[in-house]
Write a protein that holds these residues in place. Structure first.
Motif, PDB file in Angstrom:
ATOM      1  N   SER A 147      49.794  92.054  84.992  1.00 21.24           N
ATOM      2  CA  SER A 147      49.695  90.576  85.639  1.00 21.24           C
ATOM      3  C   SER A 147      51.270  90.538  86.469  1.00 21.24           C
ATOM      4  O   SER A 147      52.178  91.401  86.107  1.00 21.24           O
ATOM      5  N   PRO A 148      51.107  89.640  87.507  1.00 27.40           N
ATOM      6  CA  PRO A 148      52.328  89.633  88.443  1.00 27.40           C
ATOM      7  C   PRO A 148      53.477  89.196  87.590  1.00 27.40           C
ATOM      8  O   PRO A 148      53.491  87.936  87.044  1.00 27.40           O
ATOM      9  N   VAL A 149      54.550  89.565  87.309  1.00 27.15           N
ATOM     10  CA  VAL A 149      55.801  89.217  86.550  1.00 27.15           C
ATOM     11  C   VAL A 149      57.049  89.698  87.590  1.00 27.15           C
ATOM     12  O   VAL A 149      57.339  90.610  88.071  1.00 27.15           O
ATOM     13  N   ALA A 150      58.173  88.705  87.695  1.00 31.71           N
ATOM     14  CA  ALA A 150      59.216  88.958  88.453  1.00 31.71           C
ATOM     15  C   ALA A 150      60.415  88.264  87.608  1.00 31.71           C
ATOM     16  O   ALA A 150      60.116  86.780  87.642  1.00 31.71           O
ATOM     17  N   MET A 180      62.270  89.394  95.863  1.00 31.37           N
ATOM     18  CA  MET A 180      63.372  90.081  95.449  1.00 31.37           C
ATOM     19  C   MET A 180      64.591  89.265  95.794  1.00 31.37           C
ATOM     20  O   MET A 180      65.626  89.296  95.337  1.00 31.37           O
ATOM     21  N   THR A 181      64.678  88.740  97.185  1.00 37.40           N
ATOM     22  CA  THR A 181      65.710  87.736  97.569  1.00 37.40           C
ATOM     23  C   THR A 181      66.042  86.610  96.871  1.00 37.40           C
ATOM     24  O   THR A 181      66.909  86.317  96.431  1.00 37.40           O
ATOM     25  N   HIS A 182      64.763  85.927  96.369  1.00 40.64           N
ATOM     26  CA  HIS A 182      65.092  85.071  95.322  1.00 40.64           C
ATOM     27  C   HIS A 182      65.590  85.351  94.064  1.00 40.64           C
ATOM     28  O   HIS A 182      66.348  84.313  93.755  1.00 40.64           O
ATOM     29  N   GLU A 183      64.965  86.488  93.370  1.00 38.92           N
ATOM     30  CA  GLU A 183      65.752  86.853  92.359  1.00 38.92           C
ATOM     31  C   GLU A 183      67.060  87.421  92.691  1.00 38.92           C
ATOM     32  O   GLU A 183      68.012  86.850  91.632  1.00 38.92           O
ATOM     33  N   LYS A 184      67.481  87.893  93.327  1.00 40.60           N
ATOM     34  CA  LYS A 184      68.885  88.539  93.491  1.00 40.60           C
ATOM     35  C   LYS A 184      69.857  87.059  93.864  1.00 40.60           C
ATOM     36  O   LYS A 184      71.238  87.288  93.600  1.00 40.60           O
ATOM     37  N   ALA A 185      69.254  86.104  94.300  1.00 38.52           N
ATOM     38  CA  ALA A 185      70.046  84.942  94.617  1.00 38.52           C
ATOM     39  C   ALA A 185      70.414  84.501  93.253  1.00 38.52           C
ATOM     40  O   ALA A 185      71.566  83.794  93.270  1.00 38.52           O
ATOM     41  N   HIS A 186      69.450  84.475  92.227  1.00 40.63           N
ATOM     42  CA  HIS A 186      69.888  84.084  90.952  1.00 40.63           C
ATOM     43  C   HIS A 186      71.292  84.810  90.420  1.00 40.63           C
ATOM     44  O   HIS A 186      72.122  83.929  89.953  1.00 40.63           O
ATOM     45  N   ALA A 226      67.502  79.395  95.205  1.00 35.97           N
ATOM     46  CA  ALA A 226      67.097  80.328  95.332  1.00 35.97           C
ATOM     47  C   ALA A 226      65.969  80.592  96.431  1.00 35.97           C
ATOM     48  O   ALA A 226      65.993  81.574  97.281  1.00 35.97           O
ATOM     49  N   ASP A 227      65.021  79.808  96.350  1.00 38.27           N
ATOM     50  CA  ASP A 227      63.829  79.512  97.595  1.00 38.27           C
ATOM     51  C   ASP A 227      64.628  79.547  98.920  1.00 38.27           C
ATOM     52  O   ASP A 227      64.113  80.186  99.869  1.00 38.27           O
ATOM     53  N   ASP A 228      65.638  78.662  98.941  1.00 36.59           N
ATOM     54  CA  ASP A 228      66.210  78.284 100.373  1.00 36.59           C
ATOM     55  C   ASP A 228      66.935  79.729 100.715  1.00 36.59           C
ATOM     56  O   ASP A 228      66.895  80.149 102.023  1.00 36.59           O
ATOM     57  N   GLU A 229      67.422  80.551  99.901  1.00 27.75           N
ATOM     58  CA  GLU A 229      68.074  81.760 100.234  1.00 27.75           C
ATOM     59  C   GLU A 229      66.883  82.769 100.543  1.00 27.75           C
ATOM     60  O   GLU A 229      67.042  83.659 101.563  1.00 27.75           O
ATOM     61  N   ALA A 230      65.672  82.667  99.969  1.00 31.16           N
ATOM     62  CA  ALA A 230      64.481  83.880 100.405  1.00 31.16           C
ATOM     63  C   ALA A 230      63.986  83.327 101.861  1.00 31.16           C
ATOM     64  O   ALA A 230      63.442  84.019 102.657  1.00 31.16           O
ATOM     65  N   LEU A 231      64.240  81.963 102.040  1.00 30.88           N
ATOM     66  CA  LEU A 231      63.856  81.481 103.354  1.00 30.88           C
ATOM     67  C   LEU A 231      64.529  81.953 104.582  1.00 30.88           C
ATOM     68  O   LEU A 231      63.878  81.819 105.835  1.00 30.88           O
ATOM     69  N   LYS A 232      65.737  82.454 104.496  1.00 33.92           N
ATOM     70  CA  LYS A 232      66.563  83.069 105.384  1.00 33.92           C
ATOM     71  C   LYS A 232      65.944  84.493 105.811  1.00 33.92           C
ATOM     72  O   LYS A 232      66.182  85.006 107.003  1.00 33.92           O
ATOM     73  N   PRO A 261      61.849  87.385  77.388  1.00 37.19           N
ATOM     74  CA  PRO A 261      61.677  86.377  78.161  1.00 37.19           C
ATOM     75  C   PRO A 261      61.347  86.681  79.654  1.00 37.19           C
ATOM     76  O   PRO A 261      61.806  87.662  80.210  1.00 37.19           O
ATOM     77  N   THR A 262      60.467  85.645  80.145  1.00 35.48           N
ATOM     78  CA  THR A 262      60.093  85.968  81.498  1.00 35.48           C
ATOM     79  C   THR A 262      60.829  84.937  82.494  1.00 35.48           C
ATOM     80  O   THR A 262      60.966  83.822  81.867  1.00 35.48           O
ATOM     81  N   GLY A 263      60.821  85.303  83.769  1.00 32.85           N
ATOM     82  CA  GLY A 263      61.159  84.178  84.724  1.00 32.85           C
ATOM     83  C   GLY A 263      62.596  83.670  84.416  1.00 32.85           C
ATOM     84  O   GLY A 263      63.698  84.635  83.926  1.00 32.85           O
ATOM     85  N   THR A 264      62.996  82.559  84.695  1.00 32.72           N
ATOM     86  CA  THR A 264      64.186  81.946  84.438  1.00 32.72           C
ATOM     87  C   THR A 264      64.799  82.049  82.979  1.00 32.72           C
ATOM     88  O   THR A 264      65.820  82.211  82.651  1.00 32.72           O
ATOM     89  N   ALA A 265      63.873  82.074  82.131  1.00 32.34           N
ATOM     90  CA  ALA A 265      64.008  82.160  80.682  1.00 32.34           C
ATOM     91  C   ALA A 265      64.915  83.541  80.360  1.00 32.34           C
ATOM     92  O   ALA A 265      65.855  83.725  79.371  1.00 32.34           O
ATOM     93  N   ALA A 266      64.597  84.464  81.126  1.00 26.09           N
ATOM     94  CA  ALA A 266      65.448  85.897  81.005  1.00 26.09           C
ATOM     95  C   ALA A 266      66.894  85.680  81.077  1.00 26.09           C
ATOM     96  O   ALA A 266      67.769  85.966  81.067  1.00 26.09           O
ATOM     97  N   VAL A 267      67.348  84.232  82.230  1.00 29.24           N
ATOM     98  CA  VAL A 267      68.841  84.137  82.226  1.00 29.24           C
ATOM     99  C   VAL A 267      69.396  83.256  81.256  1.00 29.24           C
ATOM    100  O   VAL A 267      70.398  83.637  80.885  1.00 29.24           O
TER     101      VAL A 267
END
Length: 322
Positions: A147-150, A180-186, A226-232, A261-267
């Motif tokens: 499954s798709p997981v990031a 990748m950009t989204h996750e690295k922005a976090h 993080a989305d705004d960072e990815a939009l760059k 945990p997945t997604g933001t839950a990993a944070v």
């Protein structure tokens, strides 16, 4: 300090209920998530300071004209055993409540940090067994999962982005760049620290409905940032497709079968309301609104500074209030 205690109590009430409710329902935060994030932090800090300060100034009012004087007198009573006839039972109760609440907040903050750190450590141990380093991206691990997981896993110099091979198989190069950009922005913007603080606030004051509102709102805001960072790096439609694909693998059944945990839950170790957050992100990306004017952002951020200044002044300069 008599009037200061009442003003602090009124401010604590306003920041504990109507203000967070209004802000959580407002539409403008999606147009300026950074300003909204600053305002949420100010509300939390000023609210806690006002809550503790109201009880402390009320309790110390008979033995000092300001906080410094009152604390000095209290020190003399507790350590040097000076007479305390001026302190009534209600004042002793208020001082005790302020001390207990302060200890409770600090202890919960540390306990939440310990739990999150322990969860990340266990999760990292599982990743060491199940994942392999990405050949194309540094500080990126790939787990064998259809499954798709990031998600990202903070850890100072050991912070990593985790992707499933199922995700990498279905994403285009541009979509993978967006993820990748989204996750690295976090990681680069240290969103895990914000989520830790608001998770601790919710744990410390679970009876306060607005602590849950605040955590959910902050969770949504960091995703917007993080989305705004990815939009760059990529266009809007590419990011929409990437978000939708990753979201398709974030259901309860998928999350339950992963090693942690997945997604933001990993944070943070777990944040509810992810479905609403994803829906809000997609709605924001599909129907973009213009950012707030610069002067409005300046006003919001100045309001946040003022919000912190008011309880500080009331605590340390109550002589200004007659």
């Amino acid at each position: 300090m008599f009037w200061a205690s009442y003003l602090l109590a009124a401010l604590a009430f306003v920041l504990a209920w109507p203000v967070p409710v209004i802000l959580s329902r407002a539409k403008w935060p999606s147009r300026s998530p950074f300003s909204a994030m600053v305002l949420w932090q100010a509300i939390a800090l000023a609210g806690g300071l006002s809550m503790i300060g109201a009880m402390l100034t009320w309790g110390l009012e008979p033995i000092g004209e300001n906080l410094a004087q009152g604390l000095q007198s209290l020190w003399g009573i507790l350590i040097q055993r000076r007479p305390a006839e001026t302190l009534g039972l209600v004042h002793v109760f208020a001082i005790s409540a302020a001390i207990l609440l302060s200890v409770h907040l600090v202890f919960t903050l540390l306990l939440t940090y310990y739990r999150i750190l322990s969860g990340r450590r266990r999760h990292r141990d599982m990743l060491n067994l199940l994942s392999s380093p990405s050949l194309d991206a540094p500080a990126t691990l790939v787990i064998p999962y259809p499954s798709p997981v990031a998600y990202c896993l903070p850890g100072g110099g050991q912070s990593v982005t985790v992707l499933s091979d199922g995700l990498m198989d279905i994403l285009s190069e541009a979509e993978l760049t967006a993820v990748m950009t989204h996750e690295k922005a976090h990681l680069s913007q240290h969103h895990h620290l914000l989520l830790w603080a608001f998770a601790a606030w919710r744990s410390a004051l679970p009876w306060l409905p607005t602590s849950q509102l605040a955590q959910r709102s902050v969770n949504e805001l960091i995703e917007m940032l993080a989305d705004d960072e990815a939009l760059k790096k990529v266009d809007r439609q590419t990011l929409v497709r990437a978000v939708a694909i990753v979201a398709s693998g974030s259901g309860a059944e998928t999350a339950a079968s992963l090693p942690g945990p997945t997604g933001t839950a990993a944070v943070t170790g777990g944040v509810d309301g992810q479905e609403d957050v994803i829906a809000g992100r997609l709605s924001r990306l599909l129907t973009p609104q213009p950012p707030l004017p610069r002067w409005m952002r300046a006003v919001i951020q100045a309001s946040a500074v003022l919000l912190l200044a008011v309880p500080t002044v009331l605590l340390f300069a109550p002589g200004l209030i007659h």
